[in-house]
Write a protein that holds these residues in place. Structure first.
Motif: not given
Length: 561
Positions: A221, A278, A286-287, A289-291
């Motif tokens: 990141d 979850d 989740n954020d 993995r999207k980014r």
């Protein structure tokens, strides 16, 4: 620097800064074509113990964010929570809201945010006799006149497996290049066995893992800017480790080593651990993995081995799934004040460039956001006036925290960051100056100051534990020698945009040149305060420290219950 300060508030419940929703008296009409209302649960499921939690209770254990698309505000917003799916399982308390049958309605009022948390402290508690392993659903509806309604569901799991981690740990004096085992222990404080553990590993700047286990995935990141700080890089790993963890059992993560990199000074390995994919808090994953683009690990699988569980608090804490391993490396960073003077053709005016840089080798993460992070102080001689002051600077007429009864001709400018100052980062500020008539010598002083040095005697420059070369923390810039001005020459330093060089410096204490930077600047003895009065922090300097308490991106808040 205070390494005990908290770092990040992970989990969707703190994914945005906590703020109060204002109920406006001058409501702005909603426009159906412009606004779609949204409800954002903190997770797909929420785990609560099967034992009822008796009052008094503080805080909340249900976290909902709401928002609207489009621009402008939406008025008369209401949140309705249908709890009919919780019959025989749990009750939902919502202070300040009204109940009609199985629907709880909360008045939000005016909504003018894309994503913000509600301020009502929602609390779910199991009813007596609720069976461990049972589940129910809450249906949330956000509505307002003239706007499109938003809905969302979240599951409530009663008596599930629930993990709680040990308290924060610390490793001091770590050698650059050395390897440290991950320090993560956690216990199942729930009522049912866990089938697996999902572990999120967050390595801050200066820490890496040379080989990730095959049951992990990882991503680099580059970080995102926060306020005026440069982006703070990190490495994220998500490991799924199968195997039963019984209620009351404590385990330790094995098979993942952390390498202390050349830019490490104070840094952190953060850990979050979940029993289900979850669960509350996994919205962060989740954020990510999207980014980010995650890759599979190639090393031997990580494992969990039984442990004594020393240092793991008892009870079920809402944020107890999160902990940190602080690392203090045996390293340093050479911070340097910079200055240059570029006169115009008349010699009676010109541009003073003042700034600072981090010569490395370490990147500095100053969690305190003010105790160590320096700002640039410019002390001008009497008679010199500022004709052009950049927005990154302001007048600093404070002495020991109190405003002076007369102007001090002193200015404070932004440093390279309030909390993260990477190796190679630099910043500079250009001040337009007009010199007084005459031929006398005029010398400006550029120095590094911080909240600590501003409030104490005997520190004309900032006190930075990581800087073993304080001799270049103060530089004198000749604006006019003690002779008629001759036009002179000067070379401005870099612009005011913080930048990070990819390669670290080769040593911790780069030797300063005899004359400092170009344009008539020379390094000054840090013990001298003849041209730089000891000054208190300005209001803006205090604000700089406060702003560096950073919020969700850099702070990991944890409740110890």
């Amino acid at each position: 620097m205070n390494p005990t300060r908290t770092r990040r508030a992970l989990g969707a419940g703190a994914a945005t800064l906590v703020a109060a929703l204002s109920v406006g008296t001058a409501a702005v009409p909603a426009h159906a074509a412009d606004h779609q209302l949204k409800v954002f649960p903190a997770s797909g499921s929420l785990q609560i113990p099967s034992r009822p939690v008796a009052p008094p209770r503080s805080g909340e254990n249900v976290f909902l964010h709401i928002g609207r698309t489009g621009t402008g505000a939406v008025s008369d917003v209401k949140l309705a929570l249908d709890v009919s799916g919780l019959d025989g399982l749990a009750t939902l308390e919502a202070p300040g809201c009204t109940t009609a049958g199985k629907v709880i309605t909360c008045s939000i009022g005016r909504l003018d945010q894309d994503n913000i948390n509600i301020t009502t402290n929602l609390w779910l508690s199991a009813v007596a006799g609720a069976k461990p392993g049972s589940s129910g659903t809450v249906h949330a509806t956000l509505s307002a006149p003239g706007a499109e309604t938003g809905t969302a569901d979240f599951r409530v799991d009663v008596g599930t497996a629930t993990f709680r981690t040990h308290q924060r740990s610390q490793t001091k004096g770590a050698k650059v290049g050395s390897k440290l085992p991950t320090d993560l222990e956690f216990a199942n404080h729930g009522e049912l066995p866990a089938k697996r553990a999902i572990v999120h590993v967050d390595l801050s700047a200066g820490l890496t893992a040379d080989t990730w286990p095959s049951n992990c995935e990882y991503a680099v990141d580059k970080g995102q800017p926060w306020n005026n700080d440069p982006p703070m890089p990190a490495v994220h790993g998500i490991c799924t480790i199968d195997g039963e963890i019984a209620p009351g059992q404590a385990v330790k993560l094995n098979g993942l080593d952390i390498t202390v990199g050349p830019d490490a000074y104070y840094t952190v390995a953060g850990y979050d651990v979940f029993a289900v994919a979850d669960a509350y808090g996994t919205g962060w994953l989740n954020d990510l993995r999207k980014r980010l683009a995650f890759k599979p690990g190639t090393g031997a699988p990580a494992t969990l081995t039984k442990s004594a569980g020393d240092g793991i608090p008892a009870g079920n804490d809402t944020n107890g799934y999160s902990t940190e391993q602080e690392v203090l490396a045996d390293n340093s960073a050479d911070f340097q004040a910079t200055g240059g003077w570029a006169p115009d053709t008349s010699g009676a005016a010109g541009v003073l460039t003042a700034g600072m840089g981090n010569n490395g080798p370490a990147s500095i993460y100053d969690r305190s956001g003010g105790d160590g992070a320096p700002h640039v102080t410019v002390q001008l001689p009497d008679g010199v006036t500022v004709t052009d002051l950049p927005k990154t600077c302001h007048a600093d007429d404070y002495v020991y925290g109190k405003k002076s009864d007369k102007p001090l001709n002193k200015y404070a400018c932004d440093g390279v960051g309030a909390a993260f100052m990477p190796n190679g980062a630099s910043v500079s500020h250009k001040l337009g100056l007009k010199l007084p008539a005459g031929t006398g010598e005029l010398v400006a002083t550029v120095s590094l100051q911080n909240m600590s040095s501003d409030y104490q005697d005997g520190h004309p420059t900032a006190v930075m534990d990581w800087d073993r070369n304080p001799a270049n923390d103060l530089v004198k810039v000749t604006l006019r020698p003690g002779a008629p001005a001759n036009g002179g020459t000067g070379t401005p330093v870099s612009d005011t945009t913080p930048t990070a060089a990819p390669a670290p410096a080769t040593g911790a204490t780069a030797a300063p040149s005899a004359t400092g930077t170009a344009g008539g600047a020379e390094l000054a003895d840090t013990g001298s305060s003849a041209t730089l009065p000891l000054a208190g922090a300005s209001a803006a300097a205090v604000a700089l420290g406060a702003a560096a308490l950073i919020g969700s991106r850099r702070l990991r808040a944890r409740r110890n219950g």
